[in-house]
Design a protein around this motif. Structure first.
Motif, short mmCIF file in Angstrom:
data_model
loop_
_atom_site.label_atom_id
_atom_site.label_comp_id
_atom_site.label_asym_id
_atom_site.label_seq_id
_atom_site.Cartn_x
_atom_site.Cartn_y
_atom_site.Cartn_z
N LEU A 29 0.84 -1.19 0.00
CA LEU A 29 0.00 0.00 0.00
C LEU A 29 0.87 1.24 0.00
CD1 LEU A 29 -2.58 -1.12 2.73
CD2 LEU A 29 -2.74 -1.39 0.25
N LYS A 30 0.52 2.22 -0.82
CA LYS A 30 1.27 3.46 -0.88
C LYS A 30 0.37 4.63 -0.56
CE LYS A 30 4.83 1.86 -4.07
NZ LYS A 30 5.58 2.13 -5.33
N CYS A 31 0.93 5.61 0.13
CA CYS A 31 0.18 6.78 0.59
C CYS A 31 -0.17 7.69 -0.58
CB CYS A 31 1.01 7.53 1.62
SG CYS A 31 0.28 9.08 2.18
N GLY A 32 -1.42 8.17 -0.60
CA GLY A 32 -1.86 9.06 -1.67
C GLY A 32 -1.21 10.43 -1.61
N TYR A 33 -0.58 10.78 -0.48
CA TYR A 33 0.07 12.09 -0.34
C TYR A 33 1.56 12.02 -0.67
CZ TYR A 33 1.88 16.37 1.78
OH TYR A 33 2.52 17.57 1.99
N CYS A 34 2.30 11.12 -0.02
CA CYS A 34 3.76 11.06 -0.20
C CYS A 34 4.20 9.95 -1.13
CB CYS A 34 4.44 10.89 1.15
SG CYS A 34 4.15 9.27 1.94
N THR A 39 3.64 1.29 6.14
CA THR A 39 4.10 0.14 6.90
C THR A 39 3.34 -0.02 8.21
OG1 THR A 39 5.86 1.49 7.88
CG2 THR A 39 6.41 0.24 5.91
N GLU A 40 2.63 1.04 8.63
CA GLU A 40 1.84 0.96 9.85
C GLU A 40 0.59 0.11 9.62
OE1 GLU A 40 2.57 3.68 8.25
OE2 GLU A 40 3.78 5.04 9.48
N GLY A 41 0.06 -0.40 10.69
CA GLY A 41 -1.13 -1.23 10.58
C GLY A 41 -2.38 -0.43 10.26
N LYS A 42 -2.42 0.85 10.69
CA LYS A 42 -3.59 1.69 10.45
C LYS A 42 -3.32 2.69 9.33
CE LYS A 42 -5.76 1.58 15.05
NZ LYS A 42 -6.29 2.44 16.15
N TYR A 43 -4.35 2.99 8.59
CA TYR A 43 -4.27 3.99 7.53
C TYR A 43 -5.67 4.47 7.21
CZ TYR A 43 -5.29 -0.21 4.77
OH TYR A 43 -5.83 -1.37 4.29
N ILE A 44 -5.75 5.57 6.46
CA ILE A 44 -7.04 6.15 6.07
C ILE A 44 -7.33 5.79 4.61
CG2 ILE A 44 -8.32 8.30 5.75
CD1 ILE A 44 -7.76 7.67 8.67
N TRP A 51 -3.95 6.43 2.80
CA TRP A 51 -3.16 7.58 3.29
C TRP A 51 -2.56 7.26 4.65
CZ3 TRP A 51 -3.80 12.14 0.18
CH2 TRP A 51 -4.81 12.03 -0.78
N HIS A 52 -1.28 7.68 4.84
CA HIS A 52 -0.74 7.67 6.19
C HIS A 52 -1.65 8.53 7.06
CE1 HIS A 52 3.34 6.79 4.26
NE2 HIS A 52 3.21 5.83 5.18
N ILE A 53 -1.88 8.11 8.28
CA ILE A 53 -2.75 8.89 9.17
C ILE A 53 -2.19 10.30 9.37
CG2 ILE A 53 -3.59 9.05 11.56
CD1 ILE A 53 -3.92 6.02 11.55
N HIS A 54 -0.85 10.42 9.47
CA HIS A 54 -0.26 11.74 9.70
C HIS A 54 -0.23 12.60 8.44
CE1 HIS A 54 3.08 9.04 8.56
NE2 HIS A 54 3.62 10.10 7.98
N HIS A 55 -0.67 12.07 7.31
CA HIS A 55 -0.75 12.86 6.08
C HIS A 55 -2.18 13.26 5.75
CE1 HIS A 55 3.42 11.43 4.53
NE2 HIS A 55 3.49 12.55 5.22
N VAL A 56 -3.07 13.10 6.69
CA VAL A 56 -4.44 13.56 6.53
C VAL A 56 -4.57 14.86 7.32
CG1 VAL A 56 -6.87 13.06 6.95
CG2 VAL A 56 -5.32 11.23 6.26
#
Length: 219
Positions: A29-34, A39-44, A51-56
Motif C-alpha cells: 500500500l502506498k500513501c496518496g500524499y507522499c 508500513t503501519e497497521g492503520k491507515y485512512i 493515506w498515512h494517518i499523519h498525512h491527513v
C-alpha cells in the motif's frame, strides 16, 4: 532422486525474484500524499486511495486530522470548521473550492481564484486577457498560443471550430505538424507510456525553424 515439492519448496526460474522489501514496494500500500509505503497497521482510505494517518490534514489551515472528523471534497481534506467555507463554486485552474465571501474572477464561462487567473504560459496575473480553447493568455503570448510554430498559420479558422492544438514545451502545433521532422512519426506514437510532460525535453528538441526532432533520430 525425486523430492516432493511441497516438502522442499520450489521456484519458477522464468519469474523475477524480489527481496521482502522490494516486493512490498511493488505490491504494498502506498500513501496518496507522499507515495511512500504504508508500513503501519492503520491507515485512512479516501478518494480511492490509502493515506498515512499523519498525512491527513486540512487543506486550508493545515491542522492534522488523523482519524478524527473531516470533510472530503475534490481530493482534499477539510476540518469541520473550514468545511463550512466549501462551496460548489470550483476554480477552473486549481479545481478547488472558492470559499464563500471570497472575491473571484469570472471569465471564459468559468470561475477562477483571482490568483489562479494567470497566463497559461508565463503565469502572469491577468487584468486583460486573450484566449484560445478557453485557455487565457497575456498579450505577450497570445501570438504563440494561437499560431502553429511550424507553419505559422492560426488555429482559429474562418469557418468551423478551431483546429486542434498540440503543445510541446512553450510552442503549439497543428496536430498533423506535431511530428518528428526526421522520421515523420507523430509524437503520440513516439512517446513511451508513462512519459510526463517534463520528460519530453529528454526525448525531443526543437530545430532552428521550430520543427520537432526526436533526439534518437539525430544519430
Amino acid at each position: 532422486m525425486e523430492n516432493k515439492l511441497e516438502q522442499v519448496g520450489f521456484a519458477d526460474p522464468s519469474k523475477p525474484v524480489y527481496c521482502e522489501y522490494c516486493l512490498k514496494g511493488i505490491t504494498g500500500l502506498k500513501c496518496g500524499y507522499c507515495h511512500e509505503l504504508i508500513t503501519e497497521g492503520k491507515y485512512i482510505v479516501a478518494f480511492q486511495q490509502k493515506w498515512h494517518i499523519h498525512h491527513v490534514f486540512c487543506a486550508t489551515c493545515q491542522k492534522s486530522l488523523g482519524e478524527g472528523k473531516r470533510v472530503e471534497f475534490h481530493g482534499k481534506f477539510y476540518c469541520p470548521e473550514d468545511s463550512k467555507l466549501i462551496t460548489n463554486n470550483i476554480c477552473a485552474r486549481c479545481q478547488q473550492s472558492i470559499p464563500k465571501g471570497v472575491k473571484f474572477t469570472k471569465a471564459l464561462d468559468k470561475n477562477w481564484h483571482d490568483e489562479c487567473f494567470v497566463c497559461d504560459l508565463c503565469g502572469k496575473n491577468l487584468e486583460t486577457y486573450f484566449s484560445v480553447d478557453q485557455t487565457p493568455y497575456c498579450s505577450d503570448h497570445i501570438g504563440i498560443a494561437s499560431h502553429c510554430a511550424q507553419c505559422q498559420k492560426g488555429f482559429v479558422q474562418k469557418f468551423g471550430p478551431p483546429a486542434r492544438r498540440v503543445q510541446f514545451q512553450d510552442k503549439f502545433y497543428h496536430a498533423n505538424h506535431a511530428i518528428c521532422s526526421v522520421c515523420n512519426n507523430s509524437l503520440s506514437k513516439l512517446i513511451p507510456p508513462g512519459t510526463t510532460v517534463s520528460d519530453l525535453s529528454t526525448l525531443f528538441k526543437l530545430s532552428d525553424n521550430q520543427a520537432i526532432i526526436r533526439k534518437s533520430c539525430m544519430a
